[in-house]
Design a protein around this motif. Structure first.
Motif, mmCIF file in Angstrom:
data_model
loop_
_atom_site.group_PDB
_atom_site.id
_atom_site.type_symbol
_atom_site.label_atom_id
_atom_site.label_comp_id
_atom_site.label_asym_id
_atom_site.label_seq_id
_atom_site.Cartn_x
_atom_site.Cartn_y
_atom_site.Cartn_z
ATOM 1 N N LEU A 104 0.935 -1.388 0.037
ATOM 2 C CA LEU A 104 0.072 -0.155 0.117
ATOM 3 C C LEU A 104 0.796 1.269 0.042
ATOM 4 N N VAL A 105 1.953 1.339 0.578
ATOM 5 C CA VAL A 105 2.728 2.445 0.701
ATOM 6 C C VAL A 105 3.479 2.609 -0.316
ATOM 7 N N GLY A 106 3.611 1.572 -1.419
ATOM 8 C CA GLY A 106 4.393 1.701 -2.735
ATOM 9 C C GLY A 106 3.406 1.641 -3.690
ATOM 10 N N ALA A 107 2.005 2.048 -3.446
ATOM 11 C CA ALA A 107 1.069 1.806 -4.464
ATOM 12 C C ALA A 107 1.052 3.051 -5.593
ATOM 13 N N VAL A 108 0.968 2.674 -6.631
ATOM 14 C CA VAL A 108 1.224 3.793 -7.529
ATOM 15 C C VAL A 108 -0.263 4.179 -8.360
ATOM 16 N N PRO A 109 -0.805 5.351 -8.076
ATOM 17 C CA PRO A 109 -1.965 5.668 -8.550
ATOM 18 C C PRO A 109 -2.112 6.092 -9.923
ATOM 19 N N GLU A 110 -3.182 6.380 -10.646
ATOM 20 C CA GLU A 110 -3.390 6.895 -12.094
ATOM 21 C C GLU A 110 -2.717 8.108 -11.966
ATOM 22 N N TYR A 111 -2.145 8.497 -13.140
ATOM 23 C CA TYR A 111 -1.698 9.955 -13.221
ATOM 24 C C TYR A 111 -1.719 10.383 -14.665
ATOM 25 N N HIS A 112 -1.443 11.648 -14.862
ATOM 26 C CA HIS A 112 -1.493 12.298 -15.982
ATOM 27 C C HIS A 112 -0.501 13.203 -16.283
ATOM 28 N N ILE A 113 0.437 13.408 -17.388
ATOM 29 C CA ILE A 113 1.374 14.282 -17.610
ATOM 30 C C ILE A 113 0.986 15.125 -18.649
ATOM 31 N N ASP A 114 0.831 16.554 -17.985
ATOM 32 C CA ASP A 114 0.488 17.710 -19.058
ATOM 33 C C ASP A 114 1.061 17.847 -20.418
ATOM 34 N N GLN A 115 2.458 17.821 -20.573
ATOM 35 C CA GLN A 115 3.059 17.873 -21.822
ATOM 36 C C GLN A 115 2.969 16.436 -22.330
ATOM 37 N N GLY A 116 3.207 16.799 -23.798
ATOM 38 C CA GLY A 116 3.348 15.398 -24.726
ATOM 39 C C GLY A 116 4.631 14.593 -24.602
ATOM 40 N N GLU A 117 5.766 15.363 -24.516
ATOM 41 C CA GLU A 117 6.874 14.686 -24.349
ATOM 42 C C GLU A 117 7.363 14.145 -23.048
ATOM 43 N N ILE A 118 8.022 13.162 -22.699
ATOM 44 C CA ILE A 118 8.206 12.758 -21.417
ATOM 45 C C ILE A 118 9.510 13.498 -20.902
ATOM 46 N N PRO A 119 9.240 14.124 -19.570
ATOM 47 C CA PRO A 119 10.262 14.910 -18.930
ATOM 48 C C PRO A 119 11.602 13.991 -18.715
ATOM 49 N N ALA A 120 12.705 14.661 -18.869
ATOM 50 C CA ALA A 120 13.882 13.962 -18.865
ATOM 51 C C ALA A 120 14.312 13.905 -17.271
ATOM 52 N N SER A 121 14.213 14.720 -16.312
ATOM 53 C CA SER A 121 14.478 14.594 -14.841
ATOM 54 C C SER A 121 13.119 14.581 -14.014
ATOM 55 N N THR A 122 13.683 14.129 -12.853
ATOM 56 C CA THR A 122 12.528 14.041 -11.796
ATOM 57 C C THR A 122 11.931 15.276 -11.367
ATOM 58 N N GLU A 123 12.699 16.253 -11.233
ATOM 59 C CA GLU A 123 12.263 17.761 -11.036
ATOM 60 C C GLU A 123 11.515 18.199 -12.141
ATOM 61 N N GLU A 124 11.847 17.917 -13.442
ATOM 62 C CA GLU A 124 10.823 18.311 -14.457
ATOM 63 C C GLU A 124 9.436 17.413 -14.430
ATOM 64 N N LEU A 125 9.630 16.164 -14.243
ATOM 65 C CA LEU A 125 8.482 15.263 -13.942
ATOM 66 C C LEU A 125 7.471 15.754 -13.099
ATOM 67 N N ALA A 126 8.076 16.256 -11.750
ATOM 68 C CA ALA A 126 7.356 16.747 -10.707
ATOM 69 C C ALA A 126 6.374 18.095 -11.067
ATOM 70 N N ARG A 127 7.040 18.883 -12.245
ATOM 71 C CA ARG A 127 5.974 20.201 -12.435
ATOM 72 C C ARG A 127 4.891 19.821 -13.397
ATOM 73 N N HIS A 128 4.936 18.658 -14.012
ATOM 74 C CA HIS A 128 3.936 18.543 -14.966
ATOM 75 C C HIS A 128 3.144 17.196 -14.864
ATOM 76 N N VAL A 129 3.250 16.404 -13.669
ATOM 77 C CA VAL A 129 2.642 15.083 -13.503
ATOM 78 C C VAL A 129 1.386 15.623 -12.538
ATOM 79 N N ARG A 130 0.054 14.828 -12.757
ATOM 80 C CA ARG A 130 -0.877 15.067 -12.079
ATOM 81 C C ARG A 130 -1.514 13.736 -11.668
ATOM 82 N N PHE A 131 -1.649 13.433 -10.184
ATOM 83 C CA PHE A 131 -2.088 12.050 -9.800
ATOM 84 C C PHE A 131 -3.737 12.354 -9.451
ATOM 85 N N ALA A 132 -4.282 11.106 -10.068
ATOM 86 C CA ALA A 132 -5.686 11.089 -10.068
ATOM 87 C C ALA A 132 -6.266 10.720 -8.731
#
Length: 417
Positions: free
Chosen positions: A40-68
């Motif tokens: 449960l602590v490691g469960a991954v919920p559904e998420y959506h990334i705002d931009q079309g291309e995959i962010p290269a870094s974790t910091e960049e990913l954090a700015r564009h991802v939304r968890f459902a």
């Protein structure tokens, strides 16, 4: 005084023995919560990334991802998705690797130093690093704490299982061992119930670990092991041998007669029962390959898989009891450590078996099925332990009297008279 004589004189399952074993059996609820924490602590919920291309870094990913979903986990806090998703499984494997190490070292240590000090130390550090897990400021500290919790949890739970066997007479080992594994399953259900209502992962980890404090404080009052003391002379014990035995097993009271009837009468023997359960589980896994998905409920792969899971759990339960009866007192925990170590090694490797589907969808089923069938047949090479005497030292295993008592005809004559 021999072990069987001592328990025969003062009682195999008296009132104090019931209290001690009940405490150790209930401890499995805490062990189960720690074992299942990452689910449960490691469960991954559904998420959506705002931009079309995959962010290269974790910091960049954090700015564009939304968890459902409305729950948190280590995946939502440290963004363990995409190229970082492997870290969730890595934390799980580190925990099982810790269990493997704990089983290797805690068994021999408890045989040499005594059960209680090793058990108490393991439980203490299990609780401490369980709280480190809940308040970990980074993934690296979280993963490290899970590894250490695995070491302590695996070693401590192994010693506690041996204690549930050695606090009582041999005729009750099957009962206490079965109750231990049954309570572990109850602990998994309780953890799932907590996870349904507690949606924040740190609070869930904190609540799941807190019962450990209660069990540790109660453990301070758990008596020193009587069974282990019986392997030494009365002089080395300072004259306290008979006091200890009489204090903790004074009154014999029959308990759970229906359970004991099932264990002693329905099972034809540890070896035969283990063999049949393992072989059935293996064949159930293999036969799943040949069943179509729409074959009805009674012939469905799901039902066959559930039957296989049931028999694997039953075999797992009996193997622990069987192993504790095979080994003499002075090396019993080390022997159980080897048995449990193999299981934990499987826990490290099992997550990678489904990846074999890339070779062929049937390969994972064949791997698990062949493992069960071969293990079942190999069990036939081992001796039967049901209604046989307990070995208290290595020398007992080779002694002529012990070998005579192991003889089937002698035991049959004893049962008939």
């Amino acid at each position: 005084m021999e072990l069987d004589e001592a328990f025969g004189s003062v009682g195999q399952f008296g009132r104090s023995q019931k209290r001690l074993t009940a405490f150790l059996v209930l401890l499995q609820v805490y062990v189960a919560c720690q074992s299942m924490l990452i689910v449960l602590v490691g469960a991954v919920p559904e998420y959506h990334i705002d931009q079309g291309e995959i962010p290269a870094s974790t910091e960049e990913l954090a700015r564009h991802v939304r968890f459902a979903d409305n729950f948190t986990s280590i995946a939502t806090e440290w963004y363990l998705i995409r190229h970082e998703a492997y870290k969730v499984n890595l934390a799980s494997s580190l925990y099982f690797a810790g269990l493997l190490i704990g089983n290797i070292f805690f068994g021999p240590l408890s045989d040499r130093l005594g059960r209680k000090p090793v058990y108490m130390s393991g439980l203490f550090f299990d609780v401490i690093f369980g709280y480190v897990t809940a308040f970990a400021p980074s993934y690296e500290i979280f993963a490290m704490s899970r590894f250490i919790v695995g070491i302590m949890n695996g070693g401590m739970s192994l010693v506690s299982f041996v204690l549930t066997q050695e606090y009582v007479g041999k005729s009750y080992w099957a009962l206490t061992g079965s109750l231990t594994n049954l309570t572990f399953a109850v602990g998994i259900a309780i953890y799932a119930f907590l996870g349904y209502y507690i949606r924040e992962w740190r609070f869930l980890a904190f609540v799941s670990n807190s019962p450990g404090v209660f069990f540790f404080l109660l453990s301070l009052y758990v008596c020193s092991l009587v069974y282990y003391g019986l392997t030494f002379s009365a002089g080395e014990l300072g004259g306290n041998l008979y006091l200890n035995v009489a204090l903790y097993g004074l009154i014999e009271v029959p308990a759970f007669p229906l359970c004991m009837f099932f264990i002693e009468k329905s099972w034809s023997g540890r070896r035969k029962t283990t063999t049949s359960f393992l072989i059935f589980a293996g064949f159930a896994c293999i036969f799943t390959i040949f069943l179509p998905e729409n074959s009805g409920f009674f012939f469905s792969p799901t039902l066959l898989a559930l039957c296989g899971k049931l028999t694997v759990s039953a075999a797992f339960n009996i193997v622990y009891i069987y192993t504790s009866e095979l080994y003499p007192t002075v090396v019993r925990n080390a022997g159980l450590g080897v048995c449990s170590m193999t299981c934990r090694f499987g826990g490290v490797l099992a997550p990678f078996v489904p990846s074999m589907k890339t070779l062929n969808p049937s390969v994972p089923f064949m791997v698990f099925g062949i493992s069960g069938v071969s293990a079942g047949f190999l069990t036939l090479l081992l001796p039967e332990t049901l209604n046989k005497p307990i070995a208290e030292s290595i020398e007992d295993l080779q002694g002529p009297v012990y070998q005579m008592l192991k003889n089937k005809k002698v035991n049959q004559l004893e049962e008939n008279t």
